[in-house]
Write an enzyme that holds these catalytic residues in place. Sequence first.
Site, PDB file in Angstrom:
ATOM      1  N   ASP A   1      -4.274 -52.296-130.987  1.00 56.83           N
ATOM      2  CA  ASP A   1      -3.661 -50.857-130.707  1.00 56.83           C
ATOM      3  C   ASP A   1      -2.529 -50.867-129.927  1.00 56.83           C
ATOM      4  OD1 ASP A   1      -3.852 -47.997-130.236  1.00 56.83           O
ATOM      5  OD2 ASP A   1      -4.453 -48.556-128.208  1.00 56.83           O
TER       6      ASP A   1
ATOM      7  N   ASP B   1      -0.026 -48.363-127.551  1.00 55.99           N
ATOM      8  CA  ASP B   1      -0.046 -47.821-126.363  1.00 55.99           C
ATOM      9  C   ASP B   1      -1.334 -48.293-125.786  1.00 55.99           C
ATOM     10  OD1 ASP B   1       2.348 -45.236-126.548  1.00 55.99           O
ATOM     11  OD2 ASP B   1       1.398 -46.079-128.487  1.00 55.99           O
TER      12      ASP B   1
ATOM     13  N   ASP C   1      -7.988 -50.055-126.339  1.00 57.21           N
ATOM     14  CA  ASP C   1      -8.281 -49.689-124.912  1.00 57.21           C
ATOM     15  C   ASP C   1      -9.115 -48.495-124.845  1.00 57.21           C
ATOM     16  OD1 ASP C   1      -5.901 -48.318-125.881  1.00 57.21           O
ATOM     17  OD2 ASP C   1      -5.592 -47.700-123.581  1.00 57.21           O
TER      18      ASP C   1
END
Length: 222
Positions: free
Chosen positions: A8, A10, A167
Site C-alpha cells: 500500500d 500512504d 495498514d
Amino acid sequence: MLTSVLFDLDGTLLDTAGDFMEIIQAMRADRGLAAVDPDRVRPTVSNGSVGMICAAFDMRPDQPGFDELREDFLARYDQHLAVFTRPFPGISPLLDWLDEQQLPWGVVTNKLSRFSIPLMEAMELAGRCRSLVCPDQVTHSKPHPEPLLKACSDMGVEPRHSVFVGDHLRDIQAGRSAGMATVAALYGYLPVGDDPATWEATHSINTATDLRPWLEQRIQEK
C-alpha cells in the site's frame, strides 16, 4: 514460496501525513480557525481526503461546504505532495534488499494516478517500482482484489506467491481475496478503535524493518 511483494502507498510505503497536515493547518488558518491536533487527523489518512476533511473540520460529507473544502484540499495537494513526505523508517533499505534479491515489488493504492505517479517520481521510486496500480486504472478499488490481481499480471507473477503489505483492513481483505499472503503494517495510519488482530492477516509488523526477516523465511521455503 515468494516471488513478489506489493505495498500500500500512504501509511505503509510512504509517510505522507506531514504534507496533509501542512495543507489542513493552512486551510484552517485561511478560514480563521485554530490549528487542529495532528493526532485527530493522522489516523484518518488512509481514508483519503474525505476522511481527513471530516476529522479536520468536524464535518460530514453531506454537509454544505464539504465539497468546496475537499476541492481546495486536493488543489493544494497537487502543488504540495512531496515536501515533507518520506519513506517510513526501514523502507529504503528494505527496497534496496528486494532489488538485490531480484524480487519485483509494486504498489497498489486507492490514491488517484494524478497524485500517486508524481509522488512516486518525486521519491525516486517510480523507476524501481514494477507496477503501480491506482483506482482510476481499474473497475474496483480495494478491498476488491482486482487491483492486486492487475499488479501481479503487470509483474508476471502468481498471486499465491505474492505478499501484500498494508495498514488498513481493506488492504488485508483485498490481499486475502486475491489469494495472497498478507502483512499488517502496525506502524501506519491505523483508524482509531480498529483492532488489527481481527483483520486475520498472515503476519503483522511493528516497523518496516521487521518485514525482511519474515520475507527471508518465505524465500527459504522455495
